[in-house]
Design a protein around this motif. Structure first.
Motif, PDB file in Angstrom:
ATOM      1  N   GLN A   1       0.839  -1.181   0.000  1.00 20.53           N
ATOM      2  CA  GLN A   1       0.000   0.000   0.000  1.00 20.53           C
ATOM      3  C   GLN A   1       0.886   1.248   0.000  1.00 20.53           C
ATOM      4  O   GLN A   1       1.739   1.406   0.861  1.00 20.53           O
ATOM      5  CB  GLN A   1      -0.910   0.021   1.256  1.00 20.53           C
ATOM      6  CG  GLN A   1      -1.863   1.187   1.321  1.00 20.53           C
ATOM      7  CD  GLN A   1      -3.031   1.014   0.380  1.00 20.53           C
ATOM      8  OE1 GLN A   1      -3.250  -0.076  -0.146  1.00 20.53           O
ATOM      9  NE2 GLN A   1      -3.765   2.083   0.140  1.00 20.53           N
ATOM     10  N   VAL A   2       0.685   2.091  -0.977  1.00 21.70           N
ATOM     11  CA  VAL A   2       1.476   3.307  -1.082  1.00 21.70           C
ATOM     12  C   VAL A   2       0.902   4.372  -0.165  1.00 21.70           C
ATOM     13  O   VAL A   2      -0.313   4.572  -0.117  1.00 21.70           O
ATOM     14  CB  VAL A   2       1.491   3.825  -2.534  1.00 21.70           C
ATOM     15  CG1 VAL A   2       2.225   5.155  -2.617  1.00 21.70           C
ATOM     16  CG2 VAL A   2       2.138   2.799  -3.454  1.00 21.70           C
ATOM     17  N   GLN A   3       1.766   5.028   0.549  1.00 21.77           N
ATOM     18  CA  GLN A   3       1.357   6.166   1.369  1.00 21.77           C
ATOM     19  C   GLN A   3       2.108   7.405   0.905  1.00 21.77           C
ATOM     20  O   GLN A   3       3.279   7.329   0.531  1.00 21.77           O
ATOM     21  CB  GLN A   3       1.640   5.900   2.848  1.00 21.77           C
ATOM     22  CG  GLN A   3       0.783   4.807   3.455  1.00 21.77           C
ATOM     23  CD  GLN A   3       1.020   4.636   4.939  1.00 21.77           C
ATOM     24  OE1 GLN A   3       2.086   4.948   5.452  1.00 21.77           O
ATOM     25  NE2 GLN A   3       0.020   4.135   5.648  1.00 21.77           N
TER      26      GLN A   3
ATOM     27  N   THR B   1      -5.186   5.177 -10.656  1.00 20.11           N
ATOM     28  CA  THR B   1      -5.258   5.213  -9.195  1.00 20.11           C
ATOM     29  C   THR B   1      -4.850   6.585  -8.703  1.00 20.11           C
ATOM     30  O   THR B   1      -3.855   7.134  -9.163  1.00 20.11           O
ATOM     31  CB  THR B   1      -4.317   4.156  -8.584  1.00 20.11           C
ATOM     32  OG1 THR B   1      -4.644   2.865  -9.112  1.00 20.11           O
ATOM     33  CG2 THR B   1      -4.462   4.132  -7.066  1.00 20.11           C
TER      34      THR B   1
ATOM     35  N   TYR C   1      -3.654   8.575  -5.396  1.00 22.06           N
ATOM     36  CA  TYR C   1      -3.117   8.465  -4.048  1.00 22.06           C
ATOM     37  C   TYR C   1      -3.205   9.850  -3.397  1.00 22.06           C
ATOM     38  O   TYR C   1      -2.886  10.861  -4.028  1.00 22.06           O
ATOM     39  CB  TYR C   1      -1.663   8.003  -4.072  1.00 22.06           C
ATOM     40  CG  TYR C   1      -1.451   6.668  -4.730  1.00 22.06           C
ATOM     41  CD1 TYR C   1      -1.072   6.581  -6.065  1.00 22.06           C
ATOM     42  CD2 TYR C   1      -1.608   5.472  -4.017  1.00 22.06           C
ATOM     43  CE1 TYR C   1      -0.872   5.361  -6.681  1.00 22.06           C
ATOM     44  CE2 TYR C   1      -1.408   4.245  -4.630  1.00 22.06           C
ATOM     45  CZ  TYR C   1      -1.039   4.201  -5.956  1.00 22.06           C
ATOM     46  OH  TYR C   1      -0.846   2.985  -6.572  1.00 22.06           O
TER      47      TYR C   1
END
Length: 118
Positions: A1-3, A105, A107
């Protein structure tokens, strides 16, 4: 999961400057646009500045000539240099990174508070 981790917010006097940074926790494939948005109390979130993968930028009219967006593709990092800050710039600032592969996507960062006050 990219933060996305934002930093650089704080309290500054009118006329002052701040530089916001937004770094991804890991590499993001096929980054399209990077952008900064802000939301003041009682108002809707608005786009402040956007930069494309080709380096084309656009800004909200209210910040043109005062804010500069930039990006470091190798570091998956976006920046927002804010000069000549005004009290009406007070808001929570959010960064956004849009990737187009394998799917589109968006973010979002957690937000960083910018307060312009004497």
């Amino acid at each position: 999961q990219v933060q996305l981790v934002e930093s650089g917010g704080g309290l500054v006097q009118p006329g002052g400057s701040l530089r916001l940074s937004c770094a991804a926790s890991r590499s993001i494939f096929s980054i399209d646009t990077m952008s900064w948005h802000r939301q003041a109390p009682g108002k809707q979130r608005e786009l402040v500045a956007r930069i494309t993968s080709g380096g084309i930028t656009n800004y909200a009219d209210s910040v043109k000539g005062r804010f500069t967006i930039s990006r470091d593709n190798a570091k998956n990092t976006a920046y927002l240099q804010m000069n000549s800050l005004k009290p009406e710039d007070t808001a929570v600032y959010y960064c956004n990174i849009r990737s187009t592969s394998p799917t589109i996507t968006n973010y979002w960062g957690q937000g960083t508070q910018v307060t312009v006050s004497s």
